[in-house]
Write an enzyme that holds these catalytic residues in place. Structure first.
Site, short mmCIF file in Angstrom:
data_model
loop_
_atom_site.label_atom_id
_atom_site.label_comp_id
_atom_site.label_asym_id
_atom_site.label_seq_id
_atom_site.Cartn_x
_atom_site.Cartn_y
_atom_site.Cartn_z
N LYS A 144 -4.43 -30.71 9.98
CA LYS A 144 -4.49 -29.23 9.93
C LYS A 144 -5.70 -28.79 9.11
CE LYS A 144 -1.81 -26.87 6.81
NZ LYS A 144 -2.57 -25.92 5.97
N ASN A 145 -5.83 -29.35 7.91
CA ASN A 145 -6.85 -28.83 7.00
C ASN A 145 -8.26 -29.28 7.34
OD1 ASN A 145 -4.87 -27.41 5.76
ND2 ASN A 145 -4.69 -28.75 3.97
N CYS A 205 -0.21 -15.01 -2.75
CA CYS A 205 0.54 -15.62 -1.65
C CYS A 205 1.68 -16.48 -2.16
CB CYS A 205 -0.38 -16.38 -0.74
SG CYS A 205 -0.47 -18.11 -1.04
N ARG A 235 -4.48 -17.49 -5.43
CA ARG A 235 -5.54 -17.90 -4.50
C ARG A 235 -6.69 -16.89 -4.42
NH1 ARG A 235 -2.73 -20.92 0.59
NH2 ARG A 235 -4.57 -22.22 0.48
N PRO A 236 -7.38 -16.66 -5.54
CA PRO A 236 -8.54 -15.76 -5.49
C PRO A 236 -9.69 -16.39 -4.70
CG PRO A 236 -8.42 -16.84 -7.62
CD PRO A 236 -7.20 -17.29 -6.85
N ASP A 296 -0.52 -30.88 -2.12
CA ASP A 296 0.26 -30.65 -0.89
C ASP A 296 1.41 -31.63 -0.74
OD1 ASP A 296 -1.44 -28.61 -0.34
OD2 ASP A 296 -2.65 -29.69 1.11
N ARG A 343 3.84 -23.87 10.77
CA ARG A 343 2.42 -23.59 10.53
C ARG A 343 1.61 -24.88 10.41
NH1 ARG A 343 1.22 -19.06 6.19
NH2 ARG A 343 -0.81 -19.84 6.79
N1 EPU Z 1 -9.46 -21.07 -6.68
C1 EPU Z 1 -10.01 -20.07 -7.45
N2 EPU Z 1 -11.03 -19.33 -6.92
C2 EPU Z 1 -11.54 -19.58 -5.68
C3 EPU Z 1 -10.97 -20.61 -4.89
C4 EPU Z 1 -9.94 -21.34 -5.42
O1 EPU Z 1 -9.58 -19.82 -8.57
O2 EPU Z 1 -12.47 -18.87 -5.28
C5 EPU Z 1 -8.32 -21.85 -7.21
C6 EPU Z 1 -7.06 -21.65 -6.39
O3 EPU Z 1 -6.36 -20.47 -6.75
C7 EPU Z 1 -6.29 -22.90 -6.68
C8 EPU Z 1 -7.39 -23.95 -6.82
O4 EPU Z 1 -8.60 -23.22 -7.07
O5 EPU Z 1 -5.61 -22.75 -7.89
C9 EPU Z 1 -7.58 -24.83 -5.60
O6 EPU Z 1 -7.85 -24.05 -4.48
P1 EPU Z 1 -8.74 -24.57 -3.26
O7 EPU Z 1 -9.78 -23.53 -2.98
O8 EPU Z 1 -9.19 -25.95 -3.52
O9 EPU Z 1 -7.69 -24.58 -2.08
P2 EPU Z 1 -7.83 -23.95 -0.63
O10 EPU Z 1 -9.16 -24.26 -0.07
O11 EPU Z 1 -7.38 -22.56 -0.65
C10 EPU Z 1 -7.01 -26.11 0.59
C11 EPU Z 1 -5.91 -26.46 1.54
C12 EPU Z 1 -4.57 -26.36 0.81
C13 EPU Z 1 -4.60 -27.36 -0.35
C14 EPU Z 1 -5.79 -27.04 -1.27
C15 EPU Z 1 -5.96 -28.03 -2.40
C16 EPU Z 1 -6.75 -25.72 3.67
C17 EPU Z 1 -6.65 -24.78 4.81
N3 EPU Z 1 -5.92 -25.52 2.66
O12 EPU Z 1 -6.75 -24.79 0.14
O13 EPU Z 1 -3.59 -26.76 1.75
O14 EPU Z 1 -3.42 -27.24 -1.09
O15 EPU Z 1 -7.01 -27.04 -0.49
O16 EPU Z 1 -6.06 -29.32 -1.92
O17 EPU Z 1 -7.56 -26.65 3.69
C18 EPU Z 1 -1.45 -26.86 2.69
O18 EPU Z 1 -1.92 -27.54 3.61
O19 EPU Z 1 -0.20 -26.73 2.51
C19 EPU Z 1 -2.33 -26.20 1.75
C20 EPU Z 1 -1.96 -25.21 0.97
#
Ligand code: EPU
Length: 416
Positions: free
Chosen positions: A22-23, A116, A121-122, A304, A396
């Site tokens: 998925k990711n 969320c 998730r900012p 995850d 999802r």
């Molecule tokens: N964060 C910030 N600011 C930002 C971006 C992130 O503070 O601008 C924080 C987030 O709030 C969080 C941390 O950084 O506390 C990690 O967030 P990250 O950006 O790495 O996660 P993501 O890209 O939103 C992806 C996966 C998630 C997985 C995370 C961490 C996808 C579509 N989603 O999310 O997958 O948990 O990386 O590995 O790739 C899932 O599949 O269930 C899922 C939530």
């Protein structure tokens, strides 16, 4: 609201085949618009989140066709650069489309993804990085508008190795003028898959899988066929389900290198493994032992897997300590698990799990995707019939979870 009705108590035995990631699919589908032509993607999971991504691409003017895990995306007539608010709300990770749309049109508008189910998730890291690439950002009435005349490569350091921000920077830089050097990049395997996809299109991306990624912008990208990597979280989910039910399972189409911390912790808990090319055999014959886990960015223990692993530990012998370091709100499933007899205390980011011998059946509700899978695992080990409602969350991210489970000895029915 649909539900799963699970009759617990069966061991998982036989062979299960893992679907595409998925990711990895989501950023690769986004990246497919960069060539202004056709991309053929194989091994795309048939799940709600890929549906939504394709729906967005259609609204943006792409043609999409989907059959048996193969997706064809033709972005030659793409003419819109605004991600609709309702779809953005359904899938906050659609923010990764921003980098791709910007690379193609130098312009994108999307609604601000709010708080969320698993944390705030900012997107501050995404926006800070885009600014560094010469993109102006305006926030207005819940929307973010980004534009520029030209994307210019730059040096970017991420304060935290965010997966989505790393992907957005790679996407935005692929057709930029000059070179982008990204440090403290996320190192997740899905980012390597994105790099491989882009390079097959003719991009020049190096270093994904390490914390420094170099992207040399190219003028254009060509049409491409690509096979998406297997889903490492689905792999880990089945391994934990087999472990919790004292099962003996062959997990096919998997990459064990992507889930080393999960395998090591399962070994610590008492499971045995036989790992061959693309296949993982797990054997679990007695009650598991308690183990401690701490979620970390890759190659640490994946967030995850936290809920699924914790649910498995709820019937292990002894007390396990779990620390969730990535998302601040990823313990919501625990209240549901407690209804089934689990003994878990939460103190901030720490969960203390006192293993019980048995879980009992109950009516529980999925609170998010992975928390939902954790409840399915609990239903598989509990005595009697467990009803997990709100399974839309689970759909999802897991393709045919009920069908795959029934083939390996579980008793699970979908109810609409
Ligand atoms: N964060 C910030 N600011 C930002 C971006 C992130 O503070 O601008 C924080 C987030 O709030 C969080 C941390 O950084 O506390 C990690 O967030 P990250 O950006 O790495 O996660 P993501 O890209 O939103 C992806 C996966 C998630 C997985 C995370 C961490 C996808 C579509 N989603 O999310 O997958 O948990 O990386 O590995 O790739 C899932 O599949 O269930 C899922 C939530």
């Amino acid at each position: 609201m649909s539900s799963y009705i699970i009759t617990g108590g069966s061991k998982l035995e036989g062979t299960v085949s893992i679907s595409g990631s998925k990711n990895a699919s989501l950023p690769i589908i986004a990246a497919s618009i960069l060539n202004g032509g056709t991309s053929k993607l194989y091994n795309v999971p048939n799940i709600h989140d890929t549906e939504i991504t394709l729906k967005i691409l259609k609204i943006l003017g792409c043609k999409t066709d989907k059959k048996n895990g193969k997706i064809i995306i033709d972005s030659s007539k793409m003419n819109c650069h605004e991600i609709p608010d309702d779809l953005m709300r359904q899938m906050r990770s659609s923010v990764v489309l921003a980098g791709a749309i910007l690379a193609r049109f130098k312009n994108v508008k999307f609604s601000y993804p709010g708080g969320c189910d698993i944390g705030a998730r900012p997107i501050d890291l995404h926006l800070k990085a885009l600014k560094k690439l010469g993109i102006s950002i305006e926030k207005e009435a819940g929307y973010v508008k980004c534009k520029c005349d030209e994307i210019k490569g730059n040096e970017i350091h991420l304060d935290f190795p965010s997966v989505g921000a790393t992907e957005n920077i790679i996407l935005a830089s692929a057709l930029a003028k000059g070179e982008t050097i990204l440090s403290n990049a996320a190192m997740e395997p899905e980012i390597e898959d994105l790099q491989n996809f882009l390079n097959k299109m003719g991009a020049k991306v190096q270093g994904a899988g390490t914390n420094i990624i170099r992207i040399i912008g190219v003028k254009s990208l060509k049409e491409v066929n690509y096979n998406i990597m297997p889903d490492r979280i689905e792999t880990g989910t089945f391994l934990c389900m087999a472990a919790a039910t004292s099962g003996n399972l062959e997990v096919k189409n998997a990459n064990s290198n992507h889930i080393i911390p999960v395998i090591k912790k399962l070994e610590e808990a008492g499971c045995r493994f036989n790992i061959k090319k693309n296949t993982i055999l797990i054997e679990s014959s007695k009650r598991l032992k308690a183990v401690d886990i701490k979620t970390m960015p890759y190659p640490g223990f994946p967030t995850d897997m936290q809920s699924i692993f914790s649910s498995m530990l709820s019937t292990a012998k002894g007390t396990s300590i779990v620390v969730e370091n990535i998302f601040e709100n990823r313990y919501r499933y625990i209240n549901e698990l407690k209804r089934m007899g689990a003994k878990i205390d939460i103190e901030g980011r720490i969960a203390i799990i006192k293993g019980v011998k048995k879980l009992s059946n109950a009516q529980v509700e999925a609170t998010d995707l992975r928390g939902g899978a954790a409840l399915v695992l609990a239903g598989l080990v509990a005595k009697g019939k467990t009803k997990v409602s709100n399974i839309e969350y689970i759909l999802r991210g897991y393709q045919d979870l009920d069908q795959k489970l029934n083939k390996i000895g579980a008793k699970i029915k979908k109810q609409y």
